[in-house]
Motif scaffolding. Structure first.
Motif, mmCIF file in Angstrom:
data_model
loop_
_atom_site.group_PDB
_atom_site.id
_atom_site.type_symbol
_atom_site.label_atom_id
_atom_site.label_comp_id
_atom_site.label_asym_id
_atom_site.label_seq_id
_atom_site.Cartn_x
_atom_site.Cartn_y
_atom_site.Cartn_z
ATOM 1 N N ASP A 103 0.792 -1.235 0.000
ATOM 2 C CA ASP A 103 0.000 0.000 0.000
ATOM 3 C C ASP A 103 0.821 1.280 0.000
ATOM 4 O OD1 ASP A 103 -2.260 -1.470 0.010
ATOM 5 O OD2 ASP A 103 -2.920 -0.945 2.030
ATOM 6 N N PRO A 172 -4.034 -3.291 -4.853
ATOM 7 C CA PRO A 172 -5.109 -2.905 -5.771
ATOM 8 C C PRO A 172 -4.509 -2.299 -7.043
ATOM 9 C CG PRO A 172 -5.427 -1.932 -3.582
ATOM 10 C CD PRO A 172 -4.092 -2.577 -3.574
ATOM 11 N N TYR A 173 -5.269 -2.385 -8.141
ATOM 12 C CA TYR A 173 -4.699 -1.967 -9.432
ATOM 13 C C TYR A 173 -4.237 -0.506 -9.428
ATOM 14 C CZ TYR A 173 -3.877 -1.233 -14.315
ATOM 15 O OH TYR A 173 -3.266 -0.916 -15.492
ATOM 16 N N ALA A 201 -8.846 -11.157 -1.248
ATOM 17 C CA ALA A 201 -8.715 -9.832 -1.864
ATOM 18 C C ALA A 201 -7.441 -9.721 -2.715
ATOM 19 C CB ALA A 201 -8.710 -8.747 -0.793
ATOM 20 N N ASP A 202 -6.363 -10.408 -2.300
ATOM 21 C CA ASP A 202 -5.119 -10.362 -3.086
ATOM 22 C C ASP A 202 -5.327 -11.027 -4.443
ATOM 23 O OD1 ASP A 202 -3.627 -9.204 -0.957
ATOM 24 O OD2 ASP A 202 -3.376 -11.179 -0.055
ATOM 25 N N ASN A 205 -7.310 -8.766 -6.600
ATOM 26 C CA ASN A 205 -6.490 -7.660 -7.123
ATOM 27 C C ASN A 205 -5.642 -8.123 -8.299
ATOM 28 O OD1 ASN A 205 -7.438 -5.855 -5.226
ATOM 29 N ND2 ASN A 205 -5.698 -6.101 -3.837
ATOM 30 N N ARG A 208 -7.782 -8.648 -11.409
ATOM 31 C CA ARG A 208 -8.174 -7.354 -11.978
ATOM 32 C C ARG A 208 -7.018 -6.766 -12.777
ATOM 33 N NH1 ARG A 208 -9.255 -1.916 -9.847
ATOM 34 N NH2 ARG A 208 -10.441 -0.922 -11.531
ATOM 35 N N ARG A 497 -15.708 -7.623 -2.846
ATOM 36 C CA ARG A 497 -14.458 -6.900 -3.105
ATOM 37 C C ARG A 497 -14.544 -5.457 -2.612
ATOM 38 N NH1 ARG A 497 -13.400 -7.718 -9.034
ATOM 39 N NH2 ARG A 497 -13.705 -9.869 -8.444
#
Ligand code: GDG
Length: 498
Positions: A103, A172-173, A201-202, A205, A208, A497
């Protein structure tokens, strides 16, 4: 890259660091010491049963060592030059990918020469594996330092079954897209048959990023990869979460040893027998939220909500990446804060923070877990956080409170912890006070449920799940991805998500 095999192994693990350390004695003689990490414990039996070898770096620059055996594991060292340690390891791995994937807590640096070194070293790892992999072998690539290896392997050896596991978060992208080499990285990872992440969530991501950058069709948990990526034919790649764990039984066993319990008692006494001992155990890393923890503790003392005679904080800050600038600065900040809090609040008989900038043997760590009434895990972002699981595994009398950041992978599983947002200092302070005051029955209820989870989902289960998925990936029937349940999961995941 050559595919001629001299030695044949059916199962290979590739990781940046080998599971052994080179120790040089006073007389100058060198030997290898097994480092007893969870990954080794989990993979040792598989290694032995499957004629396996471990490929990795021995942790020192310019060290050229022939393959050897250590405790029944075949070790295949990959040498790195001093330049490569600086550019591939300290640079691209620790100062580009690490902050980007966490992050951007610290600003990532982007340097083309670091990237070039990363490509070169990834190629060396791939070549080392190609040279020793038997026909149809399974190769399991570990972590963010080696993301290009899966594709390199597939191009050289389409016969291999390739797994990749990412131990840290996948961002995240919006964040990932900063990376100048984002497409190469994604294509590199997609060389694998199975791609494992810590959290749902990973994986989302990652999928995506694949859709955005390459436009491939994804149908959770599968990604349709055309033949343009490392192959003669299109493939269906499985990308999903496989939350890593610990060897829970061995932690409990150690905790039950009388000598370890006596040591825990000794630690308590050494700290002046406070009512509550709180503990933090982390690599000294900016992702771990050590500063936030200290701030909360300092404010509680300032406000008189807790007293230094009653509550002591023990902080183990394991030295880490000491040549990277951001880590030097972090150490200064943390030690300044510790000094200030101790200066303001310590008495002749009670320290506020017992701070330790070094590592300890496993027995001492377990004694610390046993001595701690409250465990503080306040990471700002963490793939899993094994410390949280280790604390739970050692608490066989079902006492103790885990304060756990919701930004760790562990918080997906340890739902009966006191979950906190470490950025919310007031919320963190309230949780600490609640942990200190928690009645024993409530501690037991929470700890019992968390212990169940940690003992069922241990590291052996993790490796079995991953390897089973890997084995079946090659003979996966096309219909499987099209079943209605798969559809449902996909939809639920999209809704969930963040
Ligand atoms: C990465 C990801 C993910 C720490 N100090 C000492 C010591 N330790 C041991 C702990 C624990 C391990 O090191 C640390 O693991 P964590 O999971 O907490 O964190 P990272 O090092 O950042 O690990 C992380 C992990 O990979 C696995 O996938 O969970 O998210 O960042 O086992 O006990 N062990 C000893 N002495 C110490 O002083 N013996």
């Amino acid at each position: 890259m050559t595919s001629s095999n001299t030695e044949d192994y059916d199962f290979l693990v590739l990781s940046n660091r080998l599971p052994v350390d080179r120790v040089v004695a006073a007389d100058g003689s060198a030997s290898w010491q097994h480092s007893p990490g969870g990954l080794v414990t989990a993979l040792e039996p598989v290694m032995r049963a499957a004629d396996g070898a471990w490929v990795g770096w021995a942790g020192q620059a310019d060290l050229h060592v022939e393959p050897f055996e250590s405790d029944g594991i075949q070790i295949v060292p990959v040498a790195l030059s001093a330049d490569e340690v600086e550019n591939y390891y300290e640079g691209f791995s620790n100062d580009t990918l690490w902050p980007l994937y966490h992050d951007v807590i610290a600003p990532p640096s982007y340097h083309r020469e670091w990237w070039e070194s990363y490509v070169k070293v990834n190629r060396r790892f791939a070549e080392a594996a190609v040279a020793i992999a038997a026909e149809g072998a399974i190769v399991w690539v570990q972590d963010y330092q080696l993301q290009l290896v899966p594709r390199m392997l597939r191009e050289a050896r389409p016969d291999l079954t390739i797994g990749f596991f990412n131990h840290i978060p996948f961002p995240p992208y919006g964040i990932f897209s900063q990376l100048p080499w984002r497409t190469q990285i994604i294509e590199g990872v997609l060389g694998a048959d199975v791609i494992g992440f810590q959290r749902v969530a990973d994986a989302a991501n990652f999928s995506r990023a694949v859709r955005r950058l390459l436009g491939f069709v994804t149908k959770n948990p599968y990604i349709e990869v055309p033949e343009t990526i490392g192959g003669e034919q299109s493939r269906r790649v499985l990308a999903k979460s496989f939350p890593i764990s610990i060897d829970s039984r061995s932690f409990e066993q150690l905790a039950r040893e009388p000598a370890v319990q006596a040591r825990a008692q000794e630690i308590r006494e050494g700290l002046g027998n406070p009512k509550t001992i709180m503990l933090g155990v982390d690599r000294l890393d900016y992702t771990k939220g050590i500063g936030h923890r200290l701030k909360a503790y300092g404010e509680l003392l300032t406000e008189g909500r807790i007293q230094v005679e009653d509550v002591t904080l023990v902080q183990v800050a394991n030295p880490s990446r000491e040549r990277v600038q951001a880590y030097m600065q972090l150490r200064d900040e943390i030690e300044l804060t510790v000094g200030r809090i101790n200066g303001d609040f310590a008495t002749m008989s009670h320290t506020a923070i017992s701070y330790h900038h070094h590592g300890y043997p496993r027995e001492e760590m377990v004694a610390l877990y046993l001595a701690a009434d409250v465990m503080l895990v306040t990471a700002l972002r963490d793939g899993m956080n094994l410390v949280a699981k280790e604390y739970v595994a050692t608490r066989f009398d079902e006492s103790g409170v885990l304060v756990l950041s919701e930004f760790t992978g562990a918080s997906d599983e340890l739902k009966r912890s006191l979950r906190i947002n470490p950025h919310d200092i007031e919320g963190l302070k309230d949780a600490i006070v609640r942990a200190i005051d928690m009645p024993r029955e409530e501690q037991t209820r929470r700890m019992r449920s968390m212990r169940k989870r940690v003992f069922v989902n241990d590291v052996e289960r993790w490796s079995l799940d991953f390897l089973t998925a890997l084995r079946s990936s090659r003979e996966l029937p096309a219909e499987l991805a099209e079943d209605p349940l798969g559809e449902l999961e996909w939809t639920v995941d999209r809704v969930r998500r963040p």
